[in-house]
Scaffold this active site. Structure first.
Site, short mmCIF file in Angstrom:
data_model
loop_
_atom_site.label_atom_id
_atom_site.label_comp_id
_atom_site.label_asym_id
_atom_site.label_seq_id
_atom_site.Cartn_x
_atom_site.Cartn_y
_atom_site.Cartn_z
CE1 TYR A 15 23.64 -6.03 -52.08
CE2 TYR A 15 21.95 -5.46 -50.47
CZ TYR A 15 22.69 -5.15 -51.60
OH TYR A 15 22.48 -3.96 -52.24
CB SER A 20 21.92 -1.80 -48.77
OG SER A 20 20.58 -2.27 -48.67
#
Lengths: 245, 77
Positions: free
Chosen positions: A152, A139
């Protein structure tokens, strides 16, 4: 170009927007696909849409035993796993000072540890075949950080270091390991944002629009293809210029 | 030479692309036969499959030479 006829691909998180688009892209190039996820109904739907060459394999990535057997099940269903796409991921957002050990651990377990286990699980077959493609979906926040996403972002940055290490180990066996790092992509998750939130995000994106799941699928297709054989240990950022790294 | 030694030698010759007469009792996979660390993992995998045995990691580490491999597999199978 980008012909995957005769190749078999295992895609985790295939019930989601990006995972589904990745599965369609690989399947469209001729690959046989194994669609994995926790929710079986959307996987069955996708398999029906794809027609032939599609298998559904349920797997809860937070359960270590299920992760361990997933590569075996996929190889049994398809004959081999030539391409692995670790796409599944979860978020448990919280401000750092409030983040519980559990929120931290869940995200690391599903996003990073299951990726490690699945990579390890498919390597034997790829080593023997002297061909393999692993694409880990990271990401943009793994590279830039994001408030409220310490867990995350750590999991996604961890994937990058892990992928580069593995890439170096297995490059001589024609196995490539790369990451795709999506920016803001239109999915069920981002649909929940209101217009104001979206507008604010878009001020950070030079392209002036959200990305589409298909655009992630296309990036994965390239890295999975024979043509990308000399690309390994790379991170392909697909983010509309949001972070130019 | 025993049947096991023949089969082990065949795997080593095929995998490492070396001459059969180089694969002697004391030939070290890494020092004498040009294997890298990944090759040794692959050799162990190949032995496991050929002989239907499990070679745990700590045992695999002790298999440094052709002779080591033959000895271990003879005991295990």
């Amino acid at each position: 170009m980008f012909d995957l006829t005769g190749k078999s691909a295992l895609i985790t998180g295939a019930s989601g927007g990006i995972g589904g688009a990745i599965a369609r892209a690989l399947h469209g190039a001729g690959a046989t696909v194994a669609l994995s996820g926790t929710r079986v109904a959307p996987l069955e739907e996708l398999a029906a849409e794809l027609g032939g060459r599609a298998h559904v394999i349920a797997c809860n990535l937070s359960v270590a035993e299920e992760v361990e057997v997933l590569p075996k099940k996929a190889a049994e269903a398809m004959g081999a796993v030539d391409i692995l796409v670790n796409n599944a991921g979860i978020t448990r957002d919280n401000l750092f000072m409030r983040m519980s050990d559990e929120e931290w651990q869940q995200v690391i377990d599903v996003n990073l540890t299951s990726t490690f286990r699945l990579c390890r699980g498919v390597l034997r077959g790829m080593m023997k075949a002297r061909w393999g493609r692993i694409v880990n979906i990271s990401s943009v926040v793994g590279a830039t950080g994001n408030p409220g996403q310490g867990n995350y972002a750590a999991s996604k940055a961890g994937m990058v270091g892990m992928s580069k290490s593995l890439a170096a180990e297995v490059a001589s066996r024609n196995i490539t390991v790369n990451c795709v790092a999506p920016g803001f992509i239109t999915t069920a998750m981002t649909d929940k944002l209101n217009d104001e939130q979206k507008a604010r995000i878009l001020t950070q994106v030079p392209a002036g629009r959200m990305g589409e799941a298909d655009e992630i699928g296309a990036a994965v297709l390239y890295l999975a293809s024979p043509e990308a054989g000399y690309v390994t240990g790379a991170v392909l950022h697909v983010n509309g210029g949001m972070a130019m790294i | 030479m025993s049947d096991i030694a023949d089969r082990v030698k065949k795997i080593v010759v095929e995998h490492l692309g070396v001459e059969a007469d180089k694969v002697t009792e004391n030939a070290s996979f890494i020092d004498d036969l040009g294997a890298d660390s990944l090759d040794t993992v692959e050799l162990v995998m190949a032995f496991e499959e050929e002989f239907g045995i499990e070679i745990p990691d700590d045992a695999a580490e002790t298999i440094q030479t052709f002779g080591d491999a033959v000895k271990f597999i003879t005991k295990a199978s």
